[in-house]
Write a protein that holds these residues in place. Structure first.
Motif, PDB file in Angstrom:
ATOM      1  N   ARG A  16      -6.109   7.775   3.581  1.00  0.00           N
ATOM      2  CA  ARG A  16      -6.916   7.300   2.449  1.00  0.00           C
ATOM      3  C   ARG A  16      -7.126   5.797   2.551  1.00  0.00           C
ATOM      4  NH1 ARG A  16      -7.753  10.805  -1.567  1.00  0.00           N
ATOM      5  NH2 ARG A  16      -6.736  12.799  -1.342  1.00  0.00           N
ATOM      6  N   ILE A  17      -6.093   5.095   2.925  1.00  0.00           N
ATOM      7  CA  ILE A  17      -6.252   3.651   3.045  1.00  0.00           C
ATOM      8  C   ILE A  17      -7.211   3.349   4.182  1.00  0.00           C
ATOM      9  CG2 ILE A  17      -5.072   1.490   3.525  1.00  0.00           C
ATOM     10  CD1 ILE A  17      -2.713   2.463   2.054  1.00  0.00           C
ATOM     11  N   MET A  22      -1.556   9.722   3.194  1.00  0.00           N
ATOM     12  CA  MET A  22      -1.846   8.546   2.356  1.00  0.00           C
ATOM     13  C   MET A  22      -2.489   7.446   3.194  1.00  0.00           C
ATOM     14  SD  MET A  22      -1.510   7.875  -0.829  1.00  0.00           S
ATOM     15  CE  MET A  22      -0.205   8.895  -1.495  1.00  0.00           C
ATOM     16  N   SER A  23      -2.001   7.278   4.430  1.00  0.00           N
ATOM     17  CA  SER A  23      -2.591   6.240   5.271  1.00  0.00           C
ATOM     18  C   SER A  23      -4.029   6.564   5.602  1.00  0.00           C
ATOM     19  CB  SER A  23      -1.787   6.089   6.551  1.00  0.00           C
ATOM     20  OG  SER A  23      -0.483   5.663   6.260  1.00  0.00           O
TER      21      SER A  23
END
Lengths: 880, 337
Positions: free
Chosen positions: B4-5, B1-2
């Motif tokens: 993606r950020i 997820m990080s």
């Protein structure tokens, strides 16, 4: 019977051409002559009393003519006469030869002179009635940082007692009679210290002595040892190199970017791109604990305070079995484990962030370390915008991190440690006054993680056990105009490692790891529609393929891993390390088993030449979003790779290490999103599959000058090619496939990875100039990443947008990247602390490197978006 | 997820940088451009015999499998050539050309019906020319016939072989005398009608344009020439009005067989020969769509008249409904001292 040599200055005669003689005793009238000041003895050296003569109580004297130059140094000793025995001559000459004078002055000008000097040897005949001896107990430390000085010689001149400091810098004299003593402390790397001890009766003297280093070196001693032999290639960086490489703003983990195999990431974002593989194919660890982010956002520093870092291990491939879950490379940051000797700390303030660090012993057996850092680059950017008279809005990172480590030696064989690490990154919109409250701009992005790690290590007789449970919490928040996401991921993991020396030449490692996690996400995010609209799958036409929908995700997952490795040395030159790792990943939709056999071979041909090679399988479970039922495919299997590598390590001239490695990495079953590929399964579009594959091959060269007190440096060069096949969409980060129409490209067709960089050259060098000055340069020359040219466009009337017409895929490259970084630092060493000021400048030549190519709305005009311009950071650091 | 950020951060940084690129805004029409194309009707339905419909439903319930192109539809229970309607479907095709210069030129024009691959018609499928002629600046309309072989090929190329509907792409080329012709594409949607009661989509219509001086209630009146008249450098709010019934409701069938009722998104693109808009272009985001029942949500765009003049600015409004429906309106504005 003790003896004591007494020397006296008997007569002084000045012999100078044209100069009047100063006869202080004769009182002769002096004509109008220059004012002469005789030389003054500043540093006296005791002569060694000839042992036989001392035993017999024989006394003597040596009469000499001593020539002293205009700096006060003795340049010639000429013996005139010796009384008492020729054995006195040489010791007297040796001692006088080391005398240091304040030079003679004639009208204030230093002048060389020759004087007569008599060195007398006298035996103390009187029996010294000695009081019962006292203890002199002390420690020798380095001025400024307070580090113990090991191996310093401490001498009490009058009684000719000497001792050497131990591993903790401590020394002890027993049975020293009360009295005043001249103490002399010497060490090859420090300035000589002369001081006085006053030993009193019935009292132990405690003496803490500070030595000034010859070359200011506030860092730990650089250990120059042989490389770890249980891996094919592991680059280990020592702390001094970690903190002073130009362009890294003192961040150790950034130094990895200068090592072979590491591709450059745009804007220095800090994605870990190893051998051209996708960033999610590599993993980062702190002390073996998985972390989601190694660096703070947008060229920020690493998430761990440099003072807590001992070494950083970087494996570009063929990593050992204790690491899994990656098919490319591994970075493991090792925190310090040694016991803290004394209170210490550091404060660092620079243009971008401020940090603090403190360490302290806790009793005799415990240690404590803690660090904190906070950025303010958003304020700096705003000030810069306003100072330049600019208006507008931009994004800037805001970050902070915090760590604490407590360790305690339960016994000589047991060590307990608790380590806590937390980090937060967010994006701030920085607007000048005119742009404030602009409704068109709305962006919030925050990611954070925390790790609480416990560790118990027991060292037995030929074996050791390490038990490491940890708890992790990761949080993410994202908000744009109409998309929101707020989520948390919790995990509980425990890892155990047993190491056993089965025999002299056989070592065994067994590891077991298990974990459980759960994720909790809410928000409104784009998700694929649950229905089909024609023409969506072609070029993203009129009706959106996704819609913003409420998200509610509550999911658990788990994993079990076991690994084992034998390190066998059948004979001295040969080392074989077979290993095996098994992982089982459990998610709501199923399980993913992974089997990884690995082998490393190392052959020491000569003392300075070793050959090495490795082959192994490396597996990685699909990321959770790929196996999610709504977004992906629960039936996905593991991604895996085969690594083949071989090379040599050579030590040249005892000062240069050369490491040359050829590699071939073969990637299989890569996960990819397939929604736009047109595949259908069970009556609905297939969202993800394992249809991707690729490879990376090339050569990595590292030429490293072994660090000295004055210089460190290395050259790293990578020549490689990395390719992917399967139509794109890898991990959400692969290249788009819009030029290949409805079906996607052929699955058999390899094309360059978006991170392929054919040539990667880094050169680093840093030199200490003395007087606290250190300066260095870093140069990077990197091939541009692949680019598919745009040769035209066509208009899509249904969504009123132009779509590009592309040329041959990856047939061009962005311009080559060039960057020169510079660093200069000045350190002032005080008694108990060190103050440094430094200037670290990225991109000294202000090279406008192209990071992206952006096009106008109909793909007629393009603009090369430049990367980071010249970026200086000035900082001040105080360390004690 | 990080990760993606991180990607979001990189793109944000790039976007922030790209804002400094100095490209001309998309709304500014300075040379010859295709602004819109519409087909009337925008959607065609094909009646499916009941026995075929039943077989298809059973086949779908059993789990349809296949890839986007190729395969014998008869084996899969989908359309076979002899079951496919043996007729060509008539449509009326319109294109809106704009030119920042005053131009009376006419340009050769050709329209094909085909399966699209990138910007080209697929080489292994029929691509008949369905219309030819000339077009000029402004609106041009031709009648076209979409033959059944093009329909059949398009259905075959669809991911679901046309079961949920398929698109026939109308690919237009305009020869403006450049090295390459101007190419544009427009989807003509075709739906199998299993129940016999499908209401096909229709094109929306812009009823009127209101031009009001910013922060004032009263609209700008028309002058004697029938055009809006504004002052140099003045700011105005431009508001397209559409008929409320143009925001149609329609049904889709999910992969689970569930019937969903949806509402169209209406978005308006704006273009002009002079002046500036405060939005670069109309957005397709729902909350930027025009909603005649909620003026606050309406795409109220501010247009600033040019500072140099007097001049006559032409403003085009192009509305799309997200399902192939399209319409436009042209407005001339007198900019005076």
């Amino acid at each position: 019977m003790s003896s004591k040599a007494i020397a006296g200055l008997a007569a002084l005669a000045l012999l100078m051409p044209g100069a009047a003689v100063l006869a202080q005793e004769s009182g002769a009238e002096e004509p109008k002559a220059p004012v002469v000041i005789p030389p003054v003895l500043r540093s006296f050296v005791n002569a060694v009393y000839p042992a036989d003569l001392a035993k017999e109580g024989v006394e003597g004297a040596v009469f000499m003519l001593v020539e002293i130059d205009d700096t006060g140094k003795v340049v010639k000793v000429e013996v005139q006469k010796t009384e008492g025995g020729d054995a006195f001559t040489q010791p007297a000459v040796d001692a006088v030869g080391q005398f240091v004078f304040d030079p003679a002055l004639v009208d204030g000008v230093p002048m060389g002179v020759r004087i007569g000097y008599t060195y007398r040897f006298k035996v103390e005949k009187k029996e010294v009635k000695r009081e019962p001896g006292q203890v002199v107990d002390g420690a020798v430390k380095e001025m400024g940082v307070g580090l113990p000085v090991i191996g310093a010689e401490v001498a009490l001149m009058e009684i000719r007692l000497k001792t050497t400091t131990d591993a903790k810098g401590k020394f002890k004299f027993s049975n020293v009679p009360p009295g005043e003593y001249s103490a002399v402390v010497t060490h090859a790397e420090y300035k000589r210290l002369e001081t006085k001890f006053s030993v009193q009766a019935d009292k132990t003297l405690e003496a803490d002595l500070l030595l000034e280093p010859l070359i200011e070196n506030p860092y730990e001693t650089v250990v120059r040892g042989k490389k770890e032999e249980s891996v094919v290639t592991r680059y280990v960086l020592e702390q001094r190199a970690l903190e002073t490489v130009p362009g890294t703003f003192g961040d150790p983990v950034r130094v990895i970017e200068t090592l072979p195999g590491v591709a450059r990431s745009p804007y220095g974002v800090g994605m870990l791109v190893i051998r051209g593989a996708m960033p999610q194919s590599s993993r980062a660890f702190i002390d073996g604990v998985d972390i989601p982010l190694l660096y703070h956002f947008l060229a920020g520093p690493s998430v761990l305070n440099p003072n807590l870092i001992d070494t950083i291990e970087y494996y570009p491939g063929n990593f050992p079995v204790r690491y899994g879950g990656a098919i490319a490379g591994i970075v493991n940051v090792n925190p310090k484990k040694d016991r803290v000797d004394g209170l210490g700390g550091e404060v660092d303030i620079n243009l971008l962030n401020a940090s603090g660090y403190v360490e302290s012993p806790i009793g005799e057996k415990g240690s404590f370390r803690a660090g904190v850092r906070r950025s303010y680059v958003d304020l700096v950017i705003l000030a810069a915008l306003e100072a330049a008279g600019e208006t507008g809005t931009t994004v800037a990172p805001v970050y902070y991190d915090y760590q604490a480590d407590f360790s305690y030696n339960l016994s000589d064989n047991d060590r307990l440690e608790i380590f806590y690490l937390g980090s937060m990154d967010s994006l701030a919109l920085v607007s000048t006054a005119e742009q404030e409250n602009d409704p068109d701009i709305d962006l919030t992005a925050v990611t954070q993680f925390n790790r609480l790690v416990g560790s118990w290590t027991h060292v037995g007789n030929g074996w050791s056990l390490d038990v490491r449970p940890y708890f992790g919490w990761d949080g993410v928040t994202m908000e744009t105009a109409n998309i929101t996401m707020d989520g948390d991921i919790y995990q509980v993991v425990s890892r155990q490692e047993l190491r056993v020396d089965l025999a002299d030449r056989l070592k065994w490692l067994l590891g077991l790891e298990g974990g459980y996690g759960w994720a909790d996400f809410t928000g409104n995010i784009p998700m694929w529609n649950d229905y089909y609209m024609p023409a969506q799958d072609v070029v993203g036409s009129h009706q959106s393929q996704v819609d913003v929908m409420p998200l509610l995700l509550e999911e658990s997952y788990g994993g079990v891993s076991t690994y084992t490795e034998l390190a066998w040395t059948p004979w001295d030159a040969l080392k074989l390390i077979p290993g095996f790792r098994f992982d089982l990943w459990i998610h709501p939709g199923g399980t993913v088993p992974m089997w990884d056999p690995r082998l490393i071979v190392r052959y020491q041909v000569l003392e300075s030449l070793a050959l090495k090679g490795g082959v192994g399988k490396f597996s990685q479970a699909p990321d959770p979003q790929f196996t999610d039922e709504k977004y992906g495919n629960p039936d996905l299997t593991a991604q895996w790779a085969m690594h083949y590598s071989g090379g040599a390590e050579v030590r040249l001239f005892e000062t240069v290490d050369v490491d040359l490695l050829g590699f071939y990495d073969d990637w299989h079953d890569l996960t990819r999103f397939t929604r736009e590929s047109g595949q259908v399964e069970n009556g609905r579009p297939l969202l993800a599959d394992n249809g991707g594959w690729g490879r990376s091959y090339g050569m990595e060269l590292m030429v490293k000058y072994l660090p000295t007190d004055y210089f460190y440096g290395w050259i790293a060069y990578t020549l490689s090619r990395s390719e992917l096949a399967g139509g794109g969409g890898f991990g959400g980060g692969g290249h788009d496939d819009e030029d290949h129409g409805a079906g996607g490209s052929s699955e058999d067709e390899l094309s360059l990875s978006p991170f392929d960089q054919t040539h990667i050259l880094s050169a680093v060098g840093s030199v200490k100039l003395g007087r606290g000055w250190e300066t260095g340069l870093r140069l990077r020359l990197v091939s541009g990443s692949p680019e598919t040219p745009i040769v035209g466009s066509f208009y899509m009337a249904d969504n009123q947008r132009y779509s590009p017409i592309t040329g041959a895929r990856d047939s061009e490259r962005k311009p080559m990247f060039f960057q020169l970084d510079f660093r200069v630092e000045k350190a002032w060493t005080f008694e108990t602390w060190v103050l440094s000021a430094y200037l670290d400048v990225q991109n000294v030549t202000n090279q406008a490197n192209t990071e992206f190519i952006t096009w106008d709305y109909r793909f007629r005009d393009s603009w090369n978006v430049p990367g980071i311009p010249i970026l200086p950071s000035f900082g001040v650091n105080g360390r004690f | 997820m990080s990760a993606r950020i991180l990607a979001v951060m990189v793109l944000s940084a790039a976007a922030a940088a790209a804002c400094e690129s100095g490209f001309e805004p998309e709304y500014l029409v300075k040379d010859l451009r295709v602004l819109a194309a519409s087909v009337d009707p925008p959607e065609l339905t094909i009646p499916i015999p009941p026995e075929v419909a039943q077989r298809l439903r059973e086949r779908m319930a059993a789990g349809f499998e296949g890839e986007g192109a190729g395969g014998d539809m008869a084996d899969r229970g989908m359309f076979s050539p002899d079951q496919f309607p043996q007729f060509s479907l008539p449509v009326s095709f319109s294109v809106l050309l704009a030119d920042g210069q005053e131009s009376t030129r006419i340009y050769p024009f050709r329209l094909q019906a085909c399966t699209l691959e990138g910007s080209q018609c697929a080489a292994d499928a029929p691509a008949p020319v369905v219309a030819e002629g000339t077009v000029g600046v402004g609106e041009s309309t031709v009648d076209a016939q979409v033959p059944s072989d093009a329909l059949f090929a398009a259905a075959q190329a669809d991911m679901f072989m046309g079961y949920y509907g398929f698109a026939v792409w109308l690919r237009g080329e305009i020869d403006a005398g450049e090295a390459e012709p101007m190419v544009f594409v427009k989807a003509l949607l075709v739906y199998p009608d299993f129940t016999g009661d499908r209401v096909p989509n229709r094109n929306p219509a812009i009823l009127d344009i209101l031009v009001g001086e910013k922060d004032k209630e009263e609209p700008v009146p028309l002058n004697a020439a029938g055009r809006f008249e504004v002052k140099l450098g003045s700011e105005h709010r431009v508001l397209p009005f559409l008929a409320p019934e143009d925001r149609e409701r329609y049904t889709v069938v999910t992969y689970e067989g569930e019937v969903l009722e949806l509402e169209e998104y209406l978005t308006v693109g704006l273009y002009s020969t002079c002046g500036d808009f405060d939005s670069t272009r109309a957005s397709e985001e729902p909350d930027m769509a025009f909603d005649p029942e909620d003026v606050e949500k309406t795409l109220a765009v501010t247009w600033t008249a040019p500072s140099d003049g007097p001049a006559i600015c032409t403003i085009w409004f192009v509305v799309t409904d997200g399902r192939g429906g399209e319409d436009w309106h042209i407005l001339d504005v007198d900019v005076t001292q």
